[in-house]
Design an enzyme around this catalytic site. Structure first.
Site, short mmCIF file in Angstrom:
data_model
loop_
_atom_site.label_atom_id
_atom_site.label_comp_id
_atom_site.label_asym_id
_atom_site.label_seq_id
_atom_site.Cartn_x
_atom_site.Cartn_y
_atom_site.Cartn_z
CB ALA A 92 -7.45 -6.00 -2.23
CG ASP A 142 0.49 -2.12 7.98
OD1 ASP A 142 -0.13 -1.04 7.90
OD2 ASP A 142 -0.01 -3.22 7.67
CB SER A 154 -0.51 -2.67 -5.66
OG SER A 154 -1.53 -1.71 -5.54
CB ALA A 200 -0.94 0.00 1.20
CB ALA A 201 2.99 2.86 2.58
CB CYS A 203 -8.80 -4.44 3.66
SG CYS A 203 -7.59 -3.44 4.56
NE ARG A 216 -0.86 10.66 -9.44
CZ ARG A 216 -1.03 9.60 -8.65
NH1 ARG A 216 -0.85 8.38 -9.15
NH2 ARG A 216 -1.39 9.75 -7.39
CE1 TYR A 258 -36.28 11.34 5.95
CE2 TYR A 258 -37.34 13.28 5.01
CZ TYR A 258 -37.44 12.01 5.55
OH TYR A 258 -38.65 11.40 5.68
CG ASN A 306 -3.47 3.89 -0.09
OD1 ASN A 306 -3.09 3.96 -1.25
ND2 ASN A 306 -3.77 2.74 0.49
#
Length: 544
Positions: A40, A282, A38, A10-11, A42, A21, A426, A304
């Protein structure tokens, strides 16, 4: 500028992508121990349960795709074994060949993550002992499920991953037990009474929580047949270890990088104490946004956000990461979910704060709309400043929306007074006319201002209502053996009730009891209390 990044989940990948970029002229190399980058993490429990069908969906990017998209050079199955800050170089080992090679850098980013903690108990080498950290872990567990090998499972660890794995195993028809050494599941995430509510719902769903229990080993003939604990042995076909994780930082010994309990200390700019070395994810500490103290937040969201800020600083900006609030959200066994942000009551009191709390049961959408249910919300505020400090929420609906509203409020230093009349969205399928968060805030305001005098579920469990007469204030009698008092009948003095009597008013959710208290006060009753959350939260035994 030559930037070397250690770690590609992730990081690490966030730093690489954002930096390139910002400045395409940077030479960015990513070294990662695994064959995947990279992924997932989670989402792994949901692959186990078949919610995510295709294992390919767990891989956000392949090394080749990521290199093409970003321009970074990605070297997989390569593990850093030493950092030499004086020479600006890292020694890494190719895990296929065993050969070591040095990599130079102008700036070094350590994002090596963490690994599952394996307790020193016998039997962990047996077949069907699983961890849940990489796609391969989830794939192995699901393959065992689909092969029909697992009918009974023990999950060691009652945190997010443990409970999410337990939920998915139970959904596949596996008889599942969760054990944890702590007094409650979700320790340090929820206050004890909220965790106990979760445990009761788990048990109702057939997922048994056993707390204050230590894992002592595994037995079996080549595969898991019995899990040994400090209380008893349990027959099982599988053990899933979700006890916790440990930062991957052992290779930094002798580097001079300052650490706390094996986790890298960083400043607000994600810099370590060693020049030109940064850390995120982490393996690194950040700060708690409310207390300013060092905090470990091993979450993909934190990785992230920190990675993005770190990359911009490498590109020449001067950005500070304001820190974490301990925000989290998770699906639980039994169809419930939980969310939290900010300080729990326990944590706030440990910081020496003078707090007020309220526990509410509020509708999650218009009560007449199909699928309507409730949120159980606990708010914590500072008594003097009236600032919102934290929220805990349980429900079958979108608990994340309550959590995220509170994230915004706490981040901006809002008081509960400022939150009371906010213009929330609402419509009957989504919310109530007074939003459930605002409804809870209004109840807390009533308590802060003295209009509501109440006993919290935690206070009740601790014996605060001993000697008080319980008055049933529900729409219809619901507490056998208790005196029933209908709100609409309170039009003056109530026969048989002394005006100074200690009266604990109890209804289904707390609202009708509050309305009854309001009337009783008007007619001179001076010693009433409302049980927050009513019988929805607190179970009452019959007096018959």
């Amino acid at each position: 500028m030559k930037v070397l990044i250690l770690g590609g989940v992730a990081a690490g990948t966030k730093v690489a992508a954002k930096l390139l970029r910002e400045n395409r002229d940077c030479e960015v190399t990513v070294l990662t121990k695994g064959k995947d980058i990279s992924y997932a993490g989670c989402g792994l429990p949901y692959y186990v349960g078949g919610v995510i069908q295709d294992k390919g969906q767990l891989i956000v990017n392949t090394p080749e795709k990521f290199a093409g998209l970003t321009g970074a050079r990605v070297i997989t199955q390569t593990e850093a074994v030493a950092v030499h800050p004086a020479e600006h170089r890292v020694t890494a080992r190719d895990l296929s060949s065993g050969q070591e090679q040095d990599y130079g850098y102008d700036k070094l980013v350590i994002a090596t993550g963490a690994s599952p903690f394996l307790p020193p108990v016998p039997g962990l080498e047996l077949k069907n002992v699983f961890v849940m950290r990489t796609p391969d872990d989830a794939i192995a567990l699901r393959e065992a499920l689909e092969a029909g090998e697992i009918k009974r499972a023990v999950v060691a660890g009652g945190g997010f991953i443990g409970l999410e794995v337990a939920e998915n195993l139970a959904a596949k028809g596996v008889k599942t037990t969760v054990i944890d050494f702590a007094p409650h599941v979700l320790p340090n995430f929820l206050d004890p009474e909220m965790s106990e509510f979760v445990e009761n719902r788990m048990a109702e769903a057939g997922v048994m929580p056993l707390t204050n229990v230590a894992l002592e080993g595994v037995e079996g003939d080549g595969k898991v047949e019995k899990v040994l604990t400090s209380k008893r042995a349990m027959k099982a076909d599988a053990l899933v270890l979700a006890i916790g994780i440990r930062p991957n930082t052992a290779f930094l010994e002798g580097s001079g990088i300052e650490m706390c309990k094996g986790t890298i200390l960083t400043d607000a700019h994600l810099r370590t104490n060693v020049e030109d070395i940064y850390a995120a994810g982490d393996c690194a500490m950040v700060a708690n946004r409310q207390t300013g103290k060092a905090a470990w937040s091993p979450m993909g969201s934190t990785a992230n956000i920190a990675g993005r800020i770190l990359a911009q600083n490498l590109a020449g900006r001067d950005l500070a990461y304001p820190g974490v609030l301990g925000t989290g959200v998770a699906k639980l066994p039994g169809g419930w979910s939980t969310g939290r942000t900010g300080l729990t009551e326990t944590a706030a009191r440990a910081e020496g704060l003078d707090v007020e709390t309220v526990t509410t049961v509020v509708d999650d959408k218009a009560h007449y709309y199909p699928g309507a249910d409730v949120f159980i919300v606990k708010l914590t505020a500072d008594r003097s400043s009236r600032k919102l400090l934290g929220v805990q929420v349980l429900g079958r609906g979108a608990v994340d929306k309550v959590t995220d509203i509170a994230v915004t409020a706490i981040s901006l230093g809002a008081t509960v007074d400022q939150l009371a009349a906010m213009d929330f969205a609402y419509a009957p399928p989504f919310s109530t006319a007074i939003h459930p968060f605002a409804h809870s805030v209004n109840i807390l305001l009533n308590k802060l201002d003295g209009a509501l005098e109440s006993i919290t579920p935690a206070q009740y469990a601790a014996g605060a209502a001993e000697g008080w007469e319980v008055i049933d204030c529900a729409q219809a009698p619901s507490l056998p053996g208790r005196r029933y008092l209908n709100l609409t009948d309170v039009t003056g003095e109530v026969a048989g009730l002394a005006k100074d009597a200690k009266l604990l008013l109890v209804c289904t959710k707390g609202k009708r009891a509050y309305l009854t208290q309001n009337r009783l006060k008007h007619y001179g009753y001076t010693n009433t209390r409302v049980l927050e959350g009513g019988v929805t939260f607190t179970e009452f035994e019959s007096e018959e």
